[in-house]
Design an enzyme around this catalytic site. Structure first.
Site, mmCIF file in Angstrom:
data_model
loop_
_atom_site.group_PDB
_atom_site.id
_atom_site.type_symbol
_atom_site.label_atom_id
_atom_site.label_comp_id
_atom_site.label_asym_id
_atom_site.label_seq_id
_atom_site.Cartn_x
_atom_site.Cartn_y
_atom_site.Cartn_z
ATOM 1 N N VAL A 1 57.694 0.032 14.271
ATOM 2 C CA VAL A 1 57.741 0.238 15.525
ATOM 3 C C VAL A 1 56.833 -0.985 16.103
ATOM 4 O O VAL A 1 56.850 -1.502 17.163
ATOM 5 C CB VAL A 1 57.337 1.498 16.148
ATOM 6 C CG1 VAL A 1 57.036 1.484 17.551
ATOM 7 C CG2 VAL A 1 58.580 2.269 15.653
ATOM 8 N N ALA B 1 58.264 -4.186 16.164
ATOM 9 C CA ALA B 1 59.054 -4.287 17.333
ATOM 10 C C ALA B 1 58.526 -4.731 18.665
ATOM 11 O O ALA B 1 58.944 -5.284 19.357
ATOM 12 C CB ALA B 1 59.970 -2.961 17.286
ATOM 13 N N HIS B 2 57.356 -3.749 18.724
ATOM 14 C CA HIS B 2 56.637 -3.887 20.212
ATOM 15 C C HIS B 2 56.054 -5.158 20.204
ATOM 16 O O HIS B 2 55.859 -5.897 21.179
ATOM 17 C CB HIS B 2 55.595 -2.710 20.195
ATOM 18 C CG HIS B 2 54.841 -2.629 21.326
ATOM 19 N ND1 HIS B 2 55.120 -2.184 22.420
ATOM 20 C CD2 HIS B 2 53.460 -2.715 21.397
ATOM 21 C CE1 HIS B 2 54.050 -2.449 23.473
ATOM 22 N NE2 HIS B 2 53.180 -2.568 22.778
ATOM 23 N N ALA B 3 55.568 -5.570 19.182
ATOM 24 C CA ALA B 3 54.885 -7.055 19.258
ATOM 25 C C ALA B 3 56.082 -8.005 19.578
ATOM 26 O O ALA B 3 55.611 -9.017 20.594
ATOM 27 C CB ALA B 3 54.202 -7.427 17.860
#
Length: 105
Positions: free
Chosen positions: A71, A74-76
């Site tokens: 996660v 993906a956030h980065a």
């Protein structure tokens, strides 16, 4: 460097780039075009650094060193894409504000 650390560096540099781009827009809005261009240049440097970490992730994945997407990663990546968009738009806003202020004075 492990995937978590690389992801954090991608996130931090992308966030800094986006913040500097927003600062550039605010400066341009206030008529400080030179300051805006300076901020957008700094944003570009942060974006280059973020891309460096993204490349490291891609290389690790190609080498089979990354088994799953986290996660955090993906956030980065989301922050990177957002920063790219904001920088592109900020450049347009700076040009537009420069034009507006040149017509006023």
């Amino acid at each position: 460097m492990d995937l978590e650390s690389i992801s954090m560096q991608l996130l931090v540099n992308s966030g800094d780039a986006k913040s500097l781009a927003m600062e550039a827009i605010a400066s341009a809005k206030g008529g400080e075009i030179a300051k805006a261009r300076e901020s957008i240049e700094k944003a570009g440097h942060c974006l280059t650094e973020a891309h460096r970490f993204q490349t490291e992730i891609i290389q690790k994945e190609a080498a089979g060193e990354i088994e799953k997407v986290t996660v955090l990663l993906a956030h980065a990546q989301d922050h990177l894409m957002s920063a790219i968009t904001v920088i592109d738009m900020a450049k347009e806003f700076i040009d537009l504000y420069e034009l507006v202020y040149s017509k006023q004075g």
